[in-house]
Design an enzyme around this catalytic site. Structure first.
Site, PDB file in Angstrom:
ATOM      1  NE  ARG A   1      23.226   6.388 -44.297  1.00 22.36           N
ATOM      2  CZ  ARG A   1      24.332   5.677 -44.386  1.00 22.36           C
ATOM      3  NH1 ARG A   1      24.657   4.857 -43.427  1.00 22.36           N
ATOM      4  NH2 ARG A   1      25.086   5.793 -45.448  1.00 22.36           N
TER       5      ARG A   1
ATOM      6  CD  GLU B   1      28.857  -4.424 -36.526  1.00 26.44           C
ATOM      7  OE1 GLU B   1      29.970  -4.970 -36.620  1.00 26.44           O
ATOM      8  OE2 GLU B   1      28.179  -4.080 -37.501  1.00 26.44           O
TER       9      GLU B   1
ATOM     10  CE  LYS C   1      33.140   1.224 -38.231  1.00 24.15           C
ATOM     11  NZ  LYS C   1      32.748  -0.155 -37.961  1.00 24.15           N
TER      12      LYS C   1
END
Ligand SMILES: *[C@@H]1O[C@H](CO)[C@@H](O)[C@H](O)[C@H]1NC(C)=O
Ligand SMILES: *[C@@H]1O[C@H](CO)[C@@H](O)[C@H](O)[C@H]1NC(C)=O
Ligand SMILES: *[C@@H]1O[C@H](CO)[C@@H](O)[C@H](O)[C@H]1NC(C)=O
Ligand SMILES: *[C@@H]1O[C@H](CO)[C@@H](O)[C@H](O)[C@H]1NC(C)=O
Ligand SMILES: *[C@@H]1O[C@H](CO)[C@@H](O)[C@H](O)[C@H]1NC(C)=O
Ligand SMILES: *[C@@H]1O[C@H](CO)[C@@H](O)[C@H](O)[C@H]1NC(C)=O
Ligand SMILES: *[C@@H]1O[C@H](CO)[C@@H](O)[C@H](O)[C@H]1NC(C)=O
Length: 844
Positions: free
Chosen positions: A536, A307, A546
């Site tokens: 991950r 994104e 973020k």
């Protein structure tokens, strides 16, 4: 009600049998009803076909009557009376019940029968305690009945309160308790469950029933909760759950296989090694696969779909490598697809940064696409969804939707789910409403398009997800064409399908999404790519989110999003970490389905190894002291030849001028000699790197603070003994460095987020130390000019050539650490970052 003598029953049967108006089907269904209307009077009776045709009518008669009286079905009664002992017990039990002529519900009947099965015709004193408890609902499960029976049977002096205790009467085990205990059990046994996968689930049911706290839980609660938890842990079933046997067979022919085996890598083994070949992923509509293969020619097609609403971080480097690398390894193609369905959060700078980082990591997208390229196609499929009755426009508020999805007041899922009131409107109404959404007749939040999925599924991803929402925002590529935007859940699988992706590889958080992914492709009758999920990469001891990094940036704790202490990829690059080091590191970790939690120091150690074989060595001192040689002439000069990397000729060498004045580091001089100290001190001489002879202290100048300002030393050029140790030095014709930034871990603890005071309180006060007087030998200029040096590591698949940038000017400062040039450098001001220390920091 009393029992009829056989003759009376036969008589009634005769009457019925001869009533032409009573059809045989009437007889069949009404036979066991206690009241049958016959002309003129109401006769109560009961019987089974067996009475009518069997000779042993007499012996079963009483049982049959009693059983059907309490509400047992025809079929069940027939079954029970086959066992005389159980029948006798059941008969006795019915008669000892407080009101023997009651009709019971199915559950009570089944428990009474269970008790009879335990008794098997035996006389059990005090059994009525159990019977009563069943009838008045205190005993609720077979297990309770069985435990109650065991108790009364072994205690001739049994009493009610003890019976209740033994059978768990009044012990409430709620669904939440069951969920919690099963959850704990699954967590504790995660590894075995992951190893056995779905094959181990039947046994799991037996195991959780043995959990002591769940002894009295309603047994029907177990299976759905296990299913739900297992789904969350393992994700939906896939090839590992079906093709196991086939695979084992293949593995049995090892002889030729070993010969052709390519170099071991993360792409050939583990999670990626086990993936299906293109064309092997199952399809609901196999003809779509034919089309797909015709287009792809059987090549691997992957995509990396960020994104564009933030900077990539170290975790993404794995995603990039998995997707681009897997395609490359198999000679396929990988898209860079910007998932730009949320125009409010997207910014140009992120698009550029993402492209730049992928390029830096050495990957080249086959094509760069945008989800928004497909807005028209997506819209068409949304209308199709509505037309086939699988989509509806919902006007509920967010709160109402949450409630429908079973969200409890505490915010957790698991409550009762129910359908949206708009769920069953006709496709015509829904289509009209959806077009109103599109035409701007609804404001954001007033209407959404939802998928009509399966509210009974254990997966939250099947509870009528939102497909489209109203959003009055200008899109960076489509401008103001759209007032509605598709969601991730709607877009991602369909764009994967449009782009003919063979392997849609994502991280395990999306595991549950696989079901809705496949559901949507299938109901819309489009090619269904295979989503597969890997674990991950998580670097610990830092923050990656973020929002949290934004706080560090905005409140001035760091120099920006690319501060070398952070783990955004821009930061890691600025710090000087080479891309090849990251890729080799990820390759060594391999890919599995579990999250890989790695301490930052482990990454550092991989980086250090990489730099060790790819960087030249220079001499730099952070805190210089001037050393003047007292016993040489003013014009004394020896050219000392020093290889850039001892033992590695390809780096070459340079000459350094050893003259009357040189500089050493303040930490290499002490006033006093001690046991473990081998460097310069009065009375203890020291060797200088590559300089033929030692120097020894003659006299030391100090300032008013007692700081050494200058060392007068003797060049011991007459003796020939090998010094105990060498220190680095910098010649008089050196280069001044404006700033050397020594970066340390930004946080003190390994898990800053776990700190109750918040992660900002965990910041290391020494996370960046700046030296402003440092100097370096002039050969730095040569290294800078030669950079990027792109020295390959022999035998490595991950020699990623870089194109340029200050961060490619890397070197080892002897005895100090690995450094690179910072982007804050100018032609006149040199700024350096420490990439990593020379050795693992013993403090950590
Ligand atoms: C039994 O008969 C009554 C009254 O006719 C009726 O309401 C009931 O549904 C019947 N039960 C069964 C099991 O047929
Ligand atoms: C029931 O029996 C147990 C053990 O025989 C005894 O301890 C208990 O007091 C009895 N309870 C009552 C209510 O009689
Ligand atoms: C995907 O494959 C189909 C054929 O199945 C083809 O028509 C289409 O153009 C391909 N999509 C893309 C984006 O290349
Ligand atoms: C990632 O690491 C942090 C610690 O830094 C930890 O709190 C978090 O749970 C880890 N994430 C996963 C998915 O394991
Ligand atoms: C060094 O040793 C001398 C005598 O042994 C002592 O007087 C002096 O304080 C010491 N200096 C330091 C810096 O430890
Ligand atoms: C000089 O001494 C003072 C006082 O002891 C100290 O604060 C300062 O850091 C020293 N300077 C250097 C360059 O070591
Ligand atoms: C150099 O200095 C060391 C002390 O660090 C000493 O042991 C050695 O003998 C010296 N060598 C020469 C050639 O003077």
């Amino acid at each position: 009600m009393t029992l009829f003598p056989t003759s009376a029953i036969m008589c009634i049967w005769t009457i019925l049998h001869h009533l032409p108006i009573i059809s045989s089907s009437f007889l069949r269904c009404k036979l066991f009803n206690r009241s049958i209307h016959t002309p003129g009077s109401l006769i109560k009776f009961s019987m089974s076909p067996r009475i009518l045709f069997s000779r042993s009518v007499m012996s079963d008669d009483a049982f049959i009557d009693a059983f059907s009286r309490i509400g047992l079905t025809d079929k069940k009664t027939k079954e029970i009376i086959k066992n005389k002992k159980v029948s006798k017990s059941l008969f006795d039990i019915i008669n000892e019940a407080p009101k023997p002529d009651s009709i019971y519900d199915d559950k009570t009947i089944s428990l009474l029968h269970a008790l009879a099965v335990e008794c098997k015709g035996a006389d059990v004193p005090n059994r009525h305690l159990v019977t009563n408890a069943i009838v008045d609902g205190r005993l609720k499960s077979n297990l309770q009945v069985s435990e109650a029976y065991k108790y009364v049977n072994s205690h001739p002096d049994a009493n009610n309160s003890d019976m209740e205790k033994h059978s768990g009467v009044g012990v409430e085990v709620t669904e939440d308790d069951v969920r919690k205990h099963i959850g704990n059990y699954i967590n504790e046994n995660k590894q075995q469950i992951e190893a056995k996968r779905y094959a181990g689930v039947p046994a799991l049911l037996g195991e959780v029933k043995k959990i002591p706290e769940l002894k009295w839980a309603a047994p029907q609660l177990f299976k759905p909760i296990i299913d739900e938890k297992v789904l969350a842990l393992l994700g939906p079933k896939d090839e590992r759950d079906v093709v196991k046997k086939e695979k084992k067979k293949k593995e049995k022919a090892p002889a030729q296989k070993e010969k052709t085996e390519p170099v071991r890598s993360m792409f050939s083994e583990g999670f990626l090694g086990d993936l299906h070949k293109p064309g092997e992923n199952p399809q609901m509509y196999p003809e779509l696969m034919k089309e797909h293969l015709k287009f792809t020619g059987g090549k691997v097609f992957t995509r990396f779909p960020p994104e564009p609403n933030g900077y990539l971080h170290i975790g993404h480097s794995k995603a990039i490598m998995v997707n681009f690398g897997y395609a490359k390894y198999h000679g396929g193609n990988c898209y860079l697809r910007f998932d730009d369905t949320n125009p409010e959060a997207e910014e140009e700078v992120y698009f550029n940064s993402i492209r730049d980082i992928i390029d830096w990591l050495g990957f080249e997208p086959w094509k760069v696409t945008y989800s928004s390229d497909y807005f028209d196609e997506l819209y068409e499929l949304a209308e199709k969804l509505i037309n086939i009755g699988k989509g509806y426009v919902c006007h509920c508020t967010a709160e109402e939707v949450k409630a429908q999805r079973g969200m409890k007041p505490d915010g957790t899922l698991g409550g009762e789910r129910f359908a949206c009131p708009h769920r069953d409107r006709t496709p015509e109404v829904n289509l009209a409403e959806f077009r109103k959404m599109k035409n701007g007749e609804y404001k954001s939040g007033e209407a959404t398009l939802r998928m009509k999925q399966d509210l009974t599924s254990p997966s939250p991803q099947m509870w009528d997800l939102v497909a489209y929402r109203v959003l009055n925002a200008k899109h960076h590529r489509t401008g103001d064409k759209w007032l509605i935007y598709p969601t991730y859940d709607f877009t991602h699988c369909l764009v994967d399908s449009f782009e003919n992706i063979s392997h849609s590889l994502c991280t395990v958080e999306f595991r549950l999404s696989r079901e809705s992914y496949e559901w949507l492709c299938d109901v819309l009758h489009v090619y269904r790519p295979a989503q597969r999920e890997y674990g991950r990469l998580n670097i610990t001891g830092t923050v990656l989110s973020k929002r949290k990094i934004a706080k560090l940036v905005n409140e001035g704790y760091v120099r920006g999003w690319d501060d070398p202490r952070l783990f955004t990829l821009e930061a890691v690059r600025r710090r000087g970490v080479p891309p090849g080091a990251i890729l080799s590191f990820i390759n060594t970790l391999g890919v599995t389905t579990s999250t890989t939690n790695i301490q930052a120091v482990r990454l550092d150690s991989a980086v250090r190894n990489y730099l060790d074989s790819t960087t030249p060595r220079l001499m730099m001192v952070l805190d210089p002291i001037k050393v003047e040689l007292v016993n040489v002439n003013d014009d004394f000069k020896e050219e000392v030849e020093i290889p850039y990397k001892p033992g590695d000729a390809k780096f070459g060498s340079r000459k350094v001028s050893f003259t009357k004045t040189i500089y050493i580091d303040r930490s290499d001089y002490r006033d006093n000699v001690s046991a473990e100290y081998f460097r310069l001190a009065p009375g203890q001489s020291v060797g200088l790197m590559k300089v033929p002879f030692n120097i020894s202290v003659v006299k030391v100048d100090k300032d008013d603070n007692g700081n050494v300002t200058k060392i007068h030393a003797k060049y011991e050029n007459e003796e020939h003994k090998k010094p105990k140790t060498y220190i680095q030095w910098v010649p008089e014709d050196n280069l001044k460095i404006s700033e050397v930034r020594i970066q340390n871990q930004l946080f003190l603890s390994e898990n800053p987020l776990a700190l109750p005071e918040g992660y900002l309180k965990d910041i290391n006060p020494d996370s960046e130390l700046v030296y402003k007087n440092a100097i370096i030998e002039p050969s730095f200029a040569e290294i800078k000019a030669k950079s990027p040096m792109n020295i390959p590591i022999e035998g490595s698949e991950f020699n990623i050539p870089e194109k340029g940038g200050p961060y490619t000017v890397r070197f080892q400062a002897l005895r100090v650490g690995y450094f690179c040039m910072d982007k804050d450098s100018t032609d006149s001001d040199l700024v350096l970052n420490r990439i990593v220390t020379l050795k693992e920091d013993s403090k950590k």
